[in-house]
Design an enzyme around this catalytic site. Structure first.
Site, PDB file in Angstrom:
ATOM      1  N   ASP A   1      -1.864 -11.505   4.923  1.00 12.00           N
ATOM      2  CA  ASP A   1      -3.302 -11.587   5.214  1.00 12.00           C
ATOM      3  C   ASP A   1      -3.755 -13.005   5.575  1.00 12.00           C
ATOM      4  O   ASP A   1      -4.875 -13.205   6.022  1.00 12.00           O
ATOM      5  CB  ASP A   1      -4.110 -11.086   4.012  1.00 12.00           C
ATOM      6  CG  ASP A   1      -3.950  -9.588   3.815  1.00 12.00           C
ATOM      7  OD1 ASP A   1      -3.533  -8.900   4.770  1.00 12.00           O
ATOM      8  OD2 ASP A   1      -4.226  -9.103   2.706  1.00 12.00           O
TER       9      ASP A   1
ATOM     10  N   LYS B   1      -3.694  -4.015  11.201  1.00 13.32           N
ATOM     11  CA  LYS B   1      -4.618  -4.400  10.122  1.00 13.32           C
ATOM     12  C   LYS B   1      -6.036  -4.008  10.543  1.00 13.32           C
ATOM     13  O   LYS B   1      -6.220  -3.201  11.443  1.00 13.32           O
ATOM     14  CB  LYS B   1      -4.492  -5.900   9.844  1.00 13.32           C
ATOM     15  CG  LYS B   1      -3.134  -6.293   9.254  1.00 13.32           C
ATOM     16  CD  LYS B   1      -2.950  -5.693   7.872  1.00 13.32           C
ATOM     17  CE  LYS B   1      -1.586  -6.032   7.287  1.00 13.32           C
ATOM     18  NZ  LYS B   1      -1.350  -5.312   6.031  1.00 13.32           N
TER      19      LYS B   1
ATOM     20  N   GLN C   1       0.847  -1.206   0.000  1.00 16.93           N
ATOM     21  CA  GLN C   1       0.000   0.000   0.000  1.00 16.93           C
ATOM     22  C   GLN C   1       0.875   1.246   0.000  1.00 16.93           C
ATOM     23  O   GLN C   1       0.600   2.205  -0.720  1.00 16.93           O
ATOM     24  CB  GLN C   1      -0.946  -0.027   1.204  1.00 16.93           C
ATOM     25  CG  GLN C   1      -1.962  -1.159   1.088  1.00 16.93           C
ATOM     26  CD  GLN C   1      -2.914  -1.231   2.265  1.00 16.93           C
ATOM     27  OE1 GLN C   1      -2.773  -0.512   3.239  1.00 16.93           O
ATOM     28  NE2 GLN C   1      -3.882  -2.124   2.170  1.00 16.93           N
TER      29      GLN C   1
ATOM     30  N   ARG D   1      -4.485  -8.126  14.755  1.00 15.31           N
ATOM     31  CA  ARG D   1      -4.659  -9.560  14.462  1.00 15.31           C
ATOM     32  C   ARG D   1      -3.818 -10.460  15.351  1.00 15.31           C
ATOM     33  O   ARG D   1      -4.129 -11.650  15.453  1.00 15.31           O
ATOM     34  CB  ARG D   1      -4.407  -9.835  12.971  1.00 15.31           C
ATOM     35  CG  ARG D   1      -5.532  -9.298  12.114  1.00 15.31           C
ATOM     36  CD  ARG D   1      -5.387  -9.644  10.635  1.00 15.31           C
ATOM     37  NE  ARG D   1      -6.547  -9.151   9.911  1.00 15.31           N
ATOM     38  CZ  ARG D   1      -6.569  -8.886   8.609  1.00 15.31           C
ATOM     39  NH1 ARG D   1      -5.481  -9.063   7.880  1.00 15.31           N
ATOM     40  NH2 ARG D   1      -7.676  -8.445   8.033  1.00 15.31           N
TER      41      ARG D   1
HETATM   42  C1  S3P Z   1      -2.737  -4.789   0.200  1.00 16.88           C
HETATM   43  C2  S3P Z   1      -1.540  -4.805   0.868  1.00 16.88           C
HETATM   44  C3  S3P Z   1      -1.370  -5.374   2.212  1.00 16.88           C
HETATM   45  C4  S3P Z   1      -2.539  -6.276   2.593  1.00 16.88           C
HETATM   46  C5  S3P Z   1      -3.856  -5.644   2.258  1.00 16.88           C
HETATM   47  C6  S3P Z   1      -3.953  -5.380   0.771  1.00 16.88           C
HETATM   48  C7  S3P Z   1      -2.789  -4.166  -1.134  1.00 16.88           C
HETATM   49  O1  S3P Z   1      -1.301  -4.320   3.145  1.00 16.88           O
HETATM   50  O2  S3P Z   1      -2.474  -6.584   3.966  1.00 16.88           O
HETATM   51  O3  S3P Z   1      -4.913  -6.496   2.638  1.00 16.88           O
HETATM   52  O4  S3P Z   1      -3.773  -4.389  -1.869  1.00 16.88           O
HETATM   53  O5  S3P Z   1      -1.845  -3.454  -1.487  1.00 16.88           O
HETATM   54  P1  S3P Z   1       0.074  -3.567   3.491  1.00 16.88           P
HETATM   55  O6  S3P Z   1       0.542  -2.884   2.283  1.00 16.88           O
HETATM   56  O7  S3P Z   1      -0.287  -2.589   4.576  1.00 16.88           O
HETATM   57  O8  S3P Z   1       1.006  -4.632   3.974  1.00 16.88           O
END
Ligand code: S3P
Length: 429
Positions: free
Chosen positions: A312, A339, A166, A343
């Protein structure tokens, strides 16, 4: 939702579209010129939040079930929203859209539900600010609500302290609007869906190991994208077949991108009877069907660069570890605390309620497997992945399990209980 133990699971299940790829398809479709068609789009609440944000910015998005048509208007075609952009429960929407909004010539306000308002945004505020963005946390607590105002962006070279897709994606998307190339380096490679999709829409993006470099102002062209099933959703059925006796199921159309498939590697190292059928190694995103049978599992250690490839799936892996012989150690996973729920706490608390021998650590958990679980009342804290993981635990526990607020699964898998029921009729009631 109540669950009682099942004697076996059998049949086939087709997994709905990948959540991460569905979000990105809407975003890049909106920023591209011309029509983008997404098939097998995930109709979960999070992805619908992304659609509604872009509709508010003047993008025409037509939903025909899981087929979605987007009339993109180019990098500079978004219009100022006339009200707040509501991201709902979606961290992906919040963080990725912030990168796009930082490059716009208008001010936008973002907010979401109670969980979103607690999730850390400093991780995107800092790099975007270094790029020159004007992004503020309205309550000065580094969380949403956020206000993003127009300001010129500069290309930067950013070393992220966390392996987060993200964060990486937010910076790369802001990089589309910068005055020079933008580089992001992460400590371990996180999911690379943004990089793959940006390239397929025509962006100039080079990745090498844990580093990605994007050039600004590409002309993105609308694409046809077939979205593979979400491996994070497949994980529940995979685990269910492994930990229940006399089970054999075929899980169809599962995305197997190597930056996401850590769960498969962990299952294999635990001794899972798992085979790949019909692999489809397309250039955008690979996928395969998975044939899974009941297996006697051994404990494992999950850490380091493996963590971002299965972040996840850790709640589900923790449940599986309760059925494995030996002690499973999960570490380097402090991200779990921020999250949709904490978790580490929620998994440990609820598994203890079911009789597991498990302890929380600063950055993960230690699970002593082999002690039978018993049914309990599970409060998933409105976290979809906790609700689904414990529904599976209930299938292999003695007695009845109750999942409170089961409707929270609509975030990522609206038909989860229907699909689970098709594999083990009469266990769900
Ligand atoms: C996601 C990245 C992950 C994941 C989330 C979806 C994405 O988060 O846990 O459910 O679509 O880029 P982080 O980037 O915070 O690790």
């Amino acid at each position: 939702m109540n669950i009682k133990p099942t004697s076996s699971l059998s049949g086939e299940v087709t997994i709905p579209g990948d959540k991460s790829i569905s979000h990105r398809g809407i975003m890049l479709g909106a920023l591209a010129m011309g029509r983008t068609e997404l098939t097998n789009f995930l109709e979960g609440a999070d992805c619908l939040s992304t659609i509604s944000c872009f509709q508010k910015m003047g993008i025409d998005i037509e939903r025909q079930g899981s087929r979605v048509l987007i009339q993109g208007k180019g990098l500079h075609g978004l219009k100022e929203p006339d009200s707040l952009l509501d991201v709902g429960n979606s961290g992906t929407t919040t963080r990725l859209i912030s990168g796009i909004l930082a490059g716009q010539a208008f001010t936008s306000h973002l907010n979401g539900d109670a969980s979103i308002q607690k999730r850390p945004m400093k991780r995107i505020i800092d790099p975007l600010t270094i790029m020159g963005a004007d992004i503020r946390s309205d309550l000065s607590n580094d969380c949403a609500p956020l206000t993003i105002s127009p300001s010129p962006l500069h290309g930067i070279s950013y070393s992220s302290a966390i392996a987060s897709a993200q964060v990486k994606s937010c910076i790369l998307l802001a990089g589309l609007y910068a005055d020079g190339p933008t580089t992001v380096t992460e400590p371990a490679l996180s999911r690379d869906h943004t990089e793959r999709m940006l390239r397929s829409f025509g962006a100039d993006l080079i990745s090498e190991g844990t580093k990605a470099v994007i050039s600004p102002e590409p002309e993105l062209i609308g694409q046809k994208i077939s979205i593979p099933g979400d491996i994070s959703s497949a994980a529940y059925f995979l685990a269910a077949a492994l930990i229940t006796e006399h089970s054999e199921i075929l899980i169809k159309n599962v995305g197997t991108n190597p930056t996401r498939n850590g769960i498969l590697r962990v299952c294999e190292s635990m001794g899972a009877k798992l085979s790949y059928v019909n692999p489809s190694p397309t250039s955008l995103e690979p996928s395969a069907d998975l044939l899974v049978r009941s297996s006697s599992l051994n404990a494992t250690v999950i850490d380091g660069a493996l963590i971002p490839t299965l972040i996840d799936e850790i709640p589900m892996i923790a449940v599986m570890a309760c059925f494995a012989k030996g002690t499973t150690i999960i570490k380097d996973a402090a991200e779990l605390k921020v999250k949709e729920s904490n978790r580490i706490d929620v998994v440990v608390k609820n598994l203890k309620k079911m009789g597991a021998e498990i302890e929380a650590t600063e950055d993960g958990m230690i699970i002593h497997g082999g002690k039978p679980l018993h049914g309990a009342v599970i409060d998933p804290q409105l976290d979809h992945r906790i609700a689904m993981s414990f529904a599976i635990a209930g299938l292999a526990a003695e007695g009845e399990t109750t999942i409170l607020h089961p409707e929270c699964v609509t975030i990522s898998y609206p038909d989860f209980f229907r699909d689970l029921n098709s594999l083990c009729p009469s266990s769900l009631f």
